[in-house]
Design a protein around this motif. Sequence first.
Motif, PDB file in Angstrom:
ATOM      1  N   ILE A   1       0.910  -1.139   0.000  1.00  0.00           N
ATOM      2  CA  ILE A   1       0.000   0.000   0.000  1.00  0.00           C
ATOM      3  C   ILE A   1       0.951   1.189   0.000  1.00  0.00           C
ATOM      4  N   HIS A   2       0.887   2.019  -1.036  1.00  0.00           N
ATOM      5  CA  HIS A   2       1.871   3.101  -1.104  1.00  0.00           C
ATOM      6  C   HIS A   2       1.294   4.388  -1.662  1.00  0.00           C
ATOM      7  N   GLY A   3       1.991   5.466  -1.355  1.00  0.00           N
ATOM      8  CA  GLY A   3       1.673   6.765  -1.931  1.00  0.00           C
ATOM      9  C   GLY A   3       2.222   6.829  -3.340  1.00  0.00           C
ATOM     10  N   TYR A   4       2.118   7.971  -3.939  1.00  0.00           N
ATOM     11  CA  TYR A   4       2.550   8.132  -5.319  1.00  0.00           C
ATOM     12  C   TYR A   4       4.060   8.263  -5.396  1.00  0.00           C
ATOM     13  N   GLY A   5       4.599   7.811  -6.503  1.00  0.00           N
ATOM     14  CA  GLY A   5       6.013   8.007  -6.772  1.00  0.00           C
ATOM     15  C   GLY A   5       6.224   9.329  -7.490  1.00  0.00           C
ATOM     16  N   GLY A   6       5.153   9.951  -7.888  1.00  0.00           N
ATOM     17  CA  GLY A   6       5.180  11.224  -8.608  1.00  0.00           C
ATOM     18  C   GLY A   6       3.792  11.815  -8.510  1.00  0.00           C
ATOM     19  N   ASN A   7       3.284  12.321  -9.602  1.00  0.00           N
ATOM     20  CA  ASN A   7       1.956  12.922  -9.593  1.00  0.00           C
ATOM     21  C   ASN A   7       0.909  12.028 -10.236  1.00  0.00           C
ATOM     22  N   VAL A   8       1.249  10.768 -10.477  1.00  0.00           N
ATOM     23  CA  VAL A   8       0.333   9.870 -11.170  1.00  0.00           C
ATOM     24  C   VAL A   8       0.030   8.670 -10.280  1.00  0.00           C
ATOM     25  N   ASP A   9      -1.236   8.271 -10.259  1.00  0.00           N
ATOM     26  CA  ASP A   9      -1.664   7.081  -9.526  1.00  0.00           C
ATOM     27  C   ASP A   9      -1.429   5.879 -10.434  1.00  0.00           C
ATOM     28  N   ILE A  10      -0.330   5.188 -10.198  1.00  0.00           N
ATOM     29  CA  ILE A  10       0.043   4.072 -11.072  1.00  0.00           C
ATOM     30  C   ILE A  10       0.421   2.879 -10.214  1.00  0.00           C
ATOM     31  N   SER A  11      -0.016   1.706 -10.600  1.00  0.00           N
ATOM     32  CA  SER A  11       0.314   0.517  -9.832  1.00  0.00           C
ATOM     33  C   SER A  11       0.316  -0.697 -10.737  1.00  0.00           C
ATOM     34  N   GLY A  12       1.310  -1.529 -10.548  1.00  0.00           N
ATOM     35  CA  GLY A  12       1.362  -2.785 -11.269  1.00  0.00           C
ATOM     36  C   GLY A  12       0.642  -3.889 -10.527  1.00  0.00           C
ATOM     37  N   GLY A  13       0.124  -3.607  -9.351  1.00  0.00           N
ATOM     38  CA  GLY A  13      -0.566  -4.612  -8.557  1.00  0.00           C
ATOM     39  C   GLY A  13      -0.692  -4.229  -7.098  1.00  0.00           C
ATOM     40  N   CYS A  14      -0.196  -3.064  -6.754  1.00  0.00           N
ATOM     41  CA  CYS A  14      -0.286  -2.571  -5.379  1.00  0.00           C
ATOM     42  C   CYS A  14      -1.594  -1.813  -5.170  1.00  0.00           C
ATOM     43  N   VAL A  15      -1.785  -1.359  -3.961  1.00  0.00           N
ATOM     44  CA  VAL A  15      -2.878  -0.449  -3.626  1.00  0.00           C
ATOM     45  C   VAL A  15      -2.234   0.915  -3.435  1.00  0.00           C
ATOM     46  N   THR A  16      -2.740   1.926  -4.133  1.00  0.00           N
ATOM     47  CA  THR A  16      -2.172   3.262  -3.999  1.00  0.00           C
ATOM     48  C   THR A  16      -3.151   4.210  -3.313  1.00  0.00           C
ATOM     49  N   LEU A  17      -2.583   5.140  -2.602  1.00  0.00           N
ATOM     50  CA  LEU A  17      -3.331   6.211  -1.947  1.00  0.00           C
ATOM     51  C   LEU A  17      -2.661   7.529  -2.294  1.00  0.00           C
ATOM     52  N   ALA A  18      -3.417   8.588  -2.299  1.00  0.00           N
ATOM     53  CA  ALA A  18      -2.802   9.908  -2.398  1.00  0.00           C
ATOM     54  C   ALA A  18      -1.860  10.083  -1.202  1.00  0.00           C
ATOM     55  N   ASN A  19      -0.841  10.876  -1.373  1.00  0.00           N
ATOM     56  CA  ASN A  19       0.144  11.067  -0.302  1.00  0.00           C
ATOM     57  C   ASN A  19      -0.509  11.544   0.997  1.00  0.00           C
ATOM     58  N   LYS A  20      -1.549  12.358   0.905  1.00  0.00           N
ATOM     59  CA  LYS A  20      -2.264  12.791   2.122  1.00  0.00           C
ATOM     60  C   LYS A  20      -2.898  11.600   2.832  1.00  0.00           C
ATOM     61  N   GLY A  21      -3.409  10.652   2.058  1.00  0.00           N
ATOM     62  CA  GLY A  21      -3.964   9.434   2.635  1.00  0.00           C
ATOM     63  C   GLY A  21      -2.893   8.618   3.338  1.00  0.00           C
ATOM     64  N   MET A  22      -1.709   8.549   2.748  1.00  0.00           N
ATOM     65  CA  MET A  22      -0.600   7.837   3.389  1.00  0.00           C
ATOM     66  C   MET A  22      -0.172   8.555   4.664  1.00  0.00           C
ATOM     67  N   ASP A  23      -0.244   9.880   4.673  1.00  0.00           N
ATOM     68  CA  ASP A  23       0.084  10.630   5.900  1.00  0.00           C
ATOM     69  C   ASP A  23      -0.873  10.264   7.027  1.00  0.00           C
ATOM     70  N   TRP A  24      -2.121   9.991   6.693  1.00  0.00           N
ATOM     71  CA  TRP A  24      -3.109   9.600   7.698  1.00  0.00           C
ATOM     72  C   TRP A  24      -2.896   8.146   8.132  1.00  0.00           C
ATOM     73  N   LEU A  25      -2.671   7.248   7.157  1.00  0.00           N
ATOM     74  CA  LEU A  25      -2.597   5.822   7.437  1.00  0.00           C
ATOM     75  C   LEU A  25      -1.272   5.377   8.057  1.00  0.00           C
ATOM     76  N   PHE A  26      -0.180   5.917   7.587  1.00  0.00           N
ATOM     77  CA  PHE A  26       1.150   5.441   7.974  1.00  0.00           C
ATOM     78  C   PHE A  26       1.369   5.400   9.494  1.00  0.00           C
ATOM     79  N   PRO A  27       1.025   6.452  10.241  1.00  0.00           N
ATOM     80  CA  PRO A  27       1.258   6.393  11.685  1.00  0.00           C
ATOM     81  C   PRO A  27       0.362   5.393  12.423  1.00  0.00           C
ATOM     82  N   LEU A  28      -0.727   4.976  11.795  1.00  0.00           N
ATOM     83  CA  LEU A  28      -1.631   4.005  12.410  1.00  0.00           C
ATOM     84  C   LEU A  28      -1.158   2.571  12.198  1.00  0.00           C
ATOM     85  N   ALA A  29      -0.325   2.367  11.179  1.00  0.00           N
ATOM     86  CA  ALA A  29       0.095   1.022  10.786  1.00  0.00           C
ATOM     87  C   ALA A  29       1.244   0.527  11.660  1.00  0.00           C
ATOM     88  N   LYS A  30       1.231  -0.755  11.904  1.00  0.00           N
ATOM     89  CA  LYS A  30       2.292  -1.428  12.664  1.00  0.00           C
ATOM     90  C   LYS A  30       2.605  -2.737  11.946  1.00  0.00           C
TER      91      LYS A  30
END
Length: 118
Positions: free
Chosen positions: A78-107
């Motif tokens: 589950i990852h944020g963007y590598g640039g400005n495009v939502d692209i994935s070969g098989g992962c789950v992507t979130l906008a970087n703001k979404g990753m800012d919310w999720l990342f500290p909750l994850a263990k």
Amino acid sequence: LSIGLGRNPYDDKLYFGDMCTPEGVYRIVDLKENKRTDFYRALLLDYPTQDDRLEFLVAKAKGVVPERVNSPGGDVEIHGYGGNVDISGGCVTLANKGMDWLFPLAKVGTPVVIVKAY
């Protein structure tokens, strides 16, 4: 939160390179940021599980998997963007703001259920 899936979002992941996101129950095995990932932030999942490996072998035996492919793949995140495009070969992507919310909750060990609703 809005997410992105692999370029082939409707099928379940069977093998490396199929551009599908896996469905199932996974666990977070690593939290990556900064130079440890090509993306903004990333939560590495334990794909492939034993069930995924079995599904791959059955699909391979049925001829569903290309002969040249010998693996169900790996490095599903589950990852944020590598640039400005939502692209994935098989992962789950979130906008970087979404990753800012999720990342500290994850263990490490946090369960993740991926279910694709059509």
